[in-house]
Design an enzyme around this catalytic site. Structure first.
Site, PDB file in Angstrom:
ATOM      1  N   ASP A  11      -0.316  -0.545  12.929  1.00  0.00           N
ATOM      2  CA  ASP A  11       1.090  -0.644  13.294  1.00  0.00           C
ATOM      3  C   ASP A  11       1.318   0.343  14.430  1.00  0.00           C
ATOM      4  O   ASP A  11       1.123   1.558  14.262  1.00  0.00           O
ATOM      5  CB  ASP A  11       1.993  -0.301  12.110  1.00  0.00           C
ATOM      6  CG  ASP A  11       1.951  -1.364  11.023  1.00  0.00           C
ATOM      7  OD1 ASP A  11       1.916  -2.553  11.365  1.00  0.00           O
ATOM      8  OD2 ASP A  11       1.948  -0.997   9.832  1.00  0.00           O
ATOM      9  N   ASP A 130       7.848 -11.293   6.842  1.00  0.00           N
ATOM     10  CA  ASP A 130       8.258 -10.139   6.049  1.00  0.00           C
ATOM     11  C   ASP A 130       9.367 -10.593   5.113  1.00  0.00           C
ATOM     12  O   ASP A 130      10.350 -11.198   5.565  1.00  0.00           O
ATOM     13  CB  ASP A 130       8.781  -9.012   6.944  1.00  0.00           C
ATOM     14  CG  ASP A 130       7.754  -8.563   7.979  1.00  0.00           C
ATOM     15  OD1 ASP A 130       6.554  -8.606   7.674  1.00  0.00           O
ATOM     16  OD2 ASP A 130       8.172  -8.172   9.094  1.00  0.00           O
TER      17      ASP A 130
END
Length: 251
Positions: A11, A130
């Site tokens: 990330d 998500d």
């Protein structure tokens, strides 16, 4: 039997690898180029690179860093973050990326999934989703988990498959960074309603969590970050334990 895949995730925020809990409280986890090289050497099956602020900042993924990471790798490389056009996909593939991941841009423009698949093929297209469990169902979020949509996880995943997605990368926001195990019940539901591979993300904390996500969650791949970045789990040891549990992996 197709081997299950172990996928570290980078990330990226401001050119550095970061990790948090439930999508907040981010802390530095290291140089992405160094980490990528290490994972390539230590037996990871693939690597995912997500520019987590690109969508919110309305910009493309940082291509020079993508290129530097790609040069170090000998394993498949997926990049996501701010990918809003077929042209951007072409540039990334030209730089050595093997797959692209679209998330918020696909929700805002579902036709983008069809366009990428039609031009470059489903084999290079991952749709990341998500979602959070609220009021009895799983609801899709965008913009790094900041914006709730009116989409439900299972129906959105099915639409993405029908539009040509090659894989679904599902992150449980409730489990992200908690190291309490993956969302195996809903992962199993996803596996039953889809015919494309599912990458499980969110909740890896122990080797047993990986065994469970493959045996109970029916995932095709497991993605994790902090347990690998901070060397809490060693990839080759993980694969040996998975093989001992009769889960097919590439050793």
């Amino acid at each position: 039997m197709v081997a299950k895949r172990i996928i570290p995730c980078l990330d990226i925020l401001g050119g550095r690898t970061v990790k948090g809990v439930n999508f907040v409280g981010l802390k530095d986890a290291g140089d992405p180029v160094v980490l990528a090289s290490m994972y390539s050497e230590k037996g990871a099956d693939e690597l995912v690179f997500l520019d987590i602020s690109a969508t919110e900042e309305q910009r493309d993924a940082f291509e020079p860093l993508v290129y530097e990471v790609a040069k170090t790798l000998s394993i498949p490389f997926t990049v996501g973050g701010g990918i809003r056009s077929v042209e951007k996909v072409g540039r990334l593939l030209h730089q050595g990326v093997d797959k692209v991941s679209v998330n918020s841009s696909a929700v805002m423009n579902p036709e983008l999934v069809s366009q990428i698949s039609n031009v470059y093929g489903s084999q290079c297209l991952v749709v990341a989703i998500d979602a959070r469990f609220e009021n009895g169902d799983w609801w899709v979020y965008t913009t790094g988990g900041k914006k709730k949509t009116n989409l439900k996880l299972l129906s959105w995943a099915k639409e993405c498959e029908e539009r040509g997605a090659g894989e679904i990368l599902f992150t449980s926001m409730d489990h992200d960074g908690t190291k309490a195990g993956f969302a195996n019940d809903v992962l199993s539901e996803l596996s039953q309603c889809l015919s494309i591979p599912i990458i499980a993300s969110g909740g890896a904390g122990t080797i047993q969590d990986f065994i469970n996500v493959f045996s109970n969650g029916k995932a095709d791949a497991a993605l994790a970050a902090s347990v690998f970045h901070f060397e809490e789990i060693e990839i080759q040891q993980l694969k040996q334990e998975l093989a001992s549990a009769h889960i097919p992996v590439r050793l």
